[in-house]
Design a protein around this motif. Structure first.
Motif, PDB file in Angstrom:
ATOM      1  N   GLN A 161       0.692  -1.246   0.051  1.00 47.46           N
ATOM      2  CA  GLN A 161      -0.072   0.135   0.076  1.00 47.46           C
ATOM      3  C   GLN A 161       0.948   1.121   0.073  1.00 47.46           C
ATOM      4  O   GLN A 161       0.411   2.346  -0.865  1.00 47.46           O
ATOM      5  CB  GLN A 161      -1.039  -0.016   1.339  1.00 47.46           C
ATOM      6  CG  GLN A 161      -2.018  -1.220   1.241  1.00 47.46           C
ATOM      7  CD  GLN A 161      -2.726  -1.153   2.453  1.00 47.46           C
ATOM      8  OE1 GLN A 161      -2.272  -0.731   3.480  1.00 47.46           O
ATOM      9  NE2 GLN A 161      -4.118  -1.881   2.327  1.00 47.46           N
ATOM     10  N   GLU A 164       2.494   1.688  -3.182  1.00 41.88           N
ATOM     11  CA  GLU A 164       1.302   2.227  -4.302  1.00 41.88           C
ATOM     12  C   GLU A 164       0.978   3.737  -4.044  1.00 41.88           C
ATOM     13  O   GLU A 164       1.105   4.672  -5.079  1.00 41.88           O
ATOM     14  CB  GLU A 164      -0.170   1.577  -4.114  1.00 41.88           C
ATOM     15  CG  GLU A 164      -0.171   0.215  -4.621  1.00 41.88           C
ATOM     16  CD  GLU A 164       0.000   0.389  -6.169  1.00 41.88           C
ATOM     17  OE1 GLU A 164      -0.745   0.999  -6.777  1.00 41.88           O
ATOM     18  OE2 GLU A 164       0.845  -0.382  -6.744  1.00 41.88           O
ATOM     19  N   MET A 165       0.959   4.198  -2.591  1.00 38.19           N
ATOM     20  CA  MET A 165       0.887   5.656  -2.382  1.00 38.19           C
ATOM     21  C   MET A 165       2.119   6.462  -2.760  1.00 38.19           C
ATOM     22  O   MET A 165       1.959   7.394  -3.359  1.00 38.19           O
ATOM     23  CB  MET A 165       0.761   5.735  -0.783  1.00 38.19           C
ATOM     24  CG  MET A 165      -0.439   5.084  -0.266  1.00 38.19           C
ATOM     25  SD  MET A 165      -0.632   5.301   1.509  1.00 38.19           S
ATOM     26  CE  MET A 165      -0.551   7.035   1.726  1.00 38.19           C
ATOM     27  N   LEU A 167       3.843   5.687  -5.593  1.00 39.92           N
ATOM     28  CA  LEU A 167       3.712   5.984  -6.903  1.00 39.92           C
ATOM     29  C   LEU A 167       2.822   6.976  -7.016  1.00 39.92           C
ATOM     30  O   LEU A 167       2.916   7.739  -8.003  1.00 39.92           O
ATOM     31  CB  LEU A 167       3.413   4.508  -7.582  1.00 39.92           C
ATOM     32  CG  LEU A 167       4.357   3.492  -7.557  1.00 39.92           C
ATOM     33  CD1 LEU A 167       3.654   2.052  -7.986  1.00 39.92           C
ATOM     34  CD2 LEU A 167       5.674   3.857  -8.497  1.00 39.92           C
ATOM     35  N   GLN A 168       1.545   6.817  -6.342  1.00 43.49           N
ATOM     36  CA  GLN A 168       0.758   7.840  -6.470  1.00 43.49           C
ATOM     37  C   GLN A 168       1.059   9.426  -6.370  1.00 43.49           C
ATOM     38  O   GLN A 168       0.962  10.353  -7.041  1.00 43.49           O
ATOM     39  CB  GLN A 168      -0.549   7.721  -5.832  1.00 43.49           C
ATOM     40  CG  GLN A 168      -1.411   6.462  -6.095  1.00 43.49           C
ATOM     41  CD  GLN A 168      -2.561   6.166  -5.361  1.00 43.49           C
ATOM     42  OE1 GLN A 168      -2.907   6.839  -4.278  1.00 43.49           O
ATOM     43  NE2 GLN A 168      -3.254   4.708  -5.597  1.00 43.49           N
ATOM     44  N   ILE A 169       1.963   9.461  -5.330  1.00 38.86           N
ATOM     45  CA  ILE A 169       2.485  10.905  -4.842  1.00 38.86           C
ATOM     46  C   ILE A 169       3.522  11.221  -6.043  1.00 38.86           C
ATOM     47  O   ILE A 169       3.461  12.208  -6.294  1.00 38.86           O
ATOM     48  CB  ILE A 169       3.102  10.492  -3.448  1.00 38.86           C
ATOM     49  CG1 ILE A 169       2.270  10.558  -2.349  1.00 38.86           C
ATOM     50  CG2 ILE A 169       4.114  11.860  -3.264  1.00 38.86           C
ATOM     51  CD1 ILE A 169       2.769  10.196  -0.884  1.00 38.86           C
ATOM     52  N   LYS A 171       3.498  10.100  -9.083  1.00 35.86           N
ATOM     53  CA  LYS A 171       2.537  10.816 -10.045  1.00 35.86           C
ATOM     54  C   LYS A 171       2.097  11.998 -10.045  1.00 35.86           C
ATOM     55  O   LYS A 171       2.015  12.968 -10.898  1.00 35.86           O
ATOM     56  CB  LYS A 171       1.695   9.694 -10.580  1.00 35.86           C
ATOM     57  CG  LYS A 171       0.930   9.921 -11.463  1.00 35.86           C
ATOM     58  CD  LYS A 171      -0.139   8.759 -12.005  1.00 35.86           C
ATOM     59  CE  LYS A 171      -1.256   9.122 -13.119  1.00 35.86           C
ATOM     60  NZ  LYS A 171      -2.149   8.124 -13.247  1.00 35.86           N
ATOM     61  N   MET A 172       1.422  12.058  -8.747  1.00 40.35           N
ATOM     62  CA  MET A 172       0.984  13.602  -8.465  1.00 40.35           C
ATOM     63  C   MET A 172       1.941  14.663  -8.543  1.00 40.35           C
ATOM     64  O   MET A 172       1.833  15.886  -8.995  1.00 40.35           O
ATOM     65  CB  MET A 172       0.323  13.610  -7.108  1.00 40.35           C
ATOM     66  CG  MET A 172      -0.961  12.813  -7.036  1.00 40.35           C
ATOM     67  SD  MET A 172      -1.878  12.552  -5.445  1.00 40.35           S
ATOM     68  CE  MET A 172      -2.205  14.332  -5.093  1.00 40.35           C
ATOM     69  N   GLN A 175       2.475  15.455 -12.158  1.00 44.75           N
ATOM     70  CA  GLN A 175       1.616  16.245 -12.426  1.00 44.75           C
ATOM     71  C   GLN A 175       1.640  17.710 -11.976  1.00 44.75           C
ATOM     72  O   GLN A 175       1.231  18.525 -12.816  1.00 44.75           O
ATOM     73  CB  GLN A 175      -0.012  15.687 -12.170  1.00 44.75           C
ATOM     74  CG  GLN A 175      -0.204  14.259 -12.891  1.00 44.75           C
ATOM     75  CD  GLN A 175      -1.514  13.581 -12.325  1.00 44.75           C
ATOM     76  OE1 GLN A 175      -1.849  13.812 -11.356  1.00 44.75           O
ATOM     77  NE2 GLN A 175      -1.703  12.734 -12.842  1.00 44.75           N
TER      78      GLN A 175
END
Length: 309
Positions: A161, A164-165, A167-169, A171-172, A175
């Protein structure tokens, strides 16, 4: 005759005594063999008892060690906090080290249980209470091992988890970088557009004013006389290629007064009469007031006032 009887009686007594001695020897021999056998049995029994006592003591000590390990594991497990929300790397290292330690202790306890089983089996001594104890300890070890596996699964799940977080961070963050770049570009575009609009607006609201006597204005390339006949009836007008440098640049949105302080004044350029007026004080025209800027500058953005002292 009497002598023969005595002699016979003597031999009978000797024979009986010999028989008694033989029987007694046999009895003594048999008893000795039995005693030796009983002594051997007693020695074997004593050895068996010693082996049993040694085994019992060893097993009791091993039971204590295993129970201490299990108690430590239970207490340690109750102290663990699988909270990785903040992603604390140090806490994760502690958790991994604790789980590894508990696994090692469980493996050690399992090995000791196997050794106890082998010792109990090879000893030939059947102690039901010990077998029950071994069975209970084996079950407890199995339960603790399942609990540890649950902890490991939860830790791996939380690691996943967190990954995943991350990776999301990430990615964010990417962005956000793109958005920030876009915002900078847009901000620059808006700034440039605003500057352009301001420049255009300033250009649209740019006006020019000049005043002076006819001779001054003519000498400086602003006015000229046209038309008439033989110099008579010529009208004063602004030159087609007038000298712009003799004009004062202004913003028609915020310039409504032009100081003059002359006796006479006349606007040469075309402006609606209703859009302006001359203000007089003490027999002098002190200034020109533009009452309606939009109308005043509608025809021309140049204003020329001829004055006389």
């Amino acid at each position: 005759m009497k002598t023969e009887k005595n002699s016979m009686l003597k031999w009978i007594v000797i024979g009986v005594f010999a028989i008694v001695v033989v029987v007694a020897g046999i009895i003594i021999y048999n008893n000795k063999s039995h005693i030796d056998e009983l002594s051997n049995q007693n020695a074997d029994l004593n050895m068996t008892i010693e082996e049993r006592d040694s085994l019992v003591n060893e097993m009791a000590n091993t039971f204590d060690e295993i129970e201490e390990n299990l108690t430590f594991i239970r207490e340690k497990r109750s102290q663990l906090v699988l909270d990785q929300a903040e992603g604390k790397q140090d806490q994760k290292k502690v958790l991994v080290a604790d789980i590894k330690l508990m696994n090692e202790m469980l493996e050690e306890s399992s090995k000791k249980i196997d050794e106890l089983e082998k010792q109990l089996k090879s000893s030939g001594i059947e102690i039901k209470s010990f077998r029950n104890k071994i069975a209970k300890l084996s079950e407890s070890i199995k339960q603790q091992d399942e609990n540890i596996q649950v902890l490991k699964t939860e830790l791996e799940k939380r690691d996943y988890q967190i990954a995943e977080m991350d990776l999301q961070i990430e990615k964010m963050d990417s962005q956000m970088v793109v958005m920030e770049t876009d915002l900078v570009v847009k901000a620059d575009s808006i700034k440039n557009a605003n500057n352009l609009i301001a420049e255009q607006d300033s250009e649209l609201n740019k006006a020019f004013f000049t005043s002076g006597s006819f001779d001054e204005l003519a000498d400086n390339g602003v006015l000229t006389k046209e038309g008439g006949f033989l110099g008579i009836g010529k009208s004063k007008t602004i030159k087609e290629d007038f000298n712009e440098t003799y004009f004062t640049e202004l913003d028609k949105r915020n310039t409504n007064y032009f100081p003059l302080f002359v006796k006479k004044a006349k606007i040469i350029t075309e402006h609606p009469d209703s859009s302006f007026r001359f203000i007089e004080e003490d027999n002098l025209i002190t200034y020109l007031e533009i009452e309606n800027p939009e109308e005043f500058w509608k025809v021309s953005k140049y204003a020329v006032v001829e004055t006389k002292q």
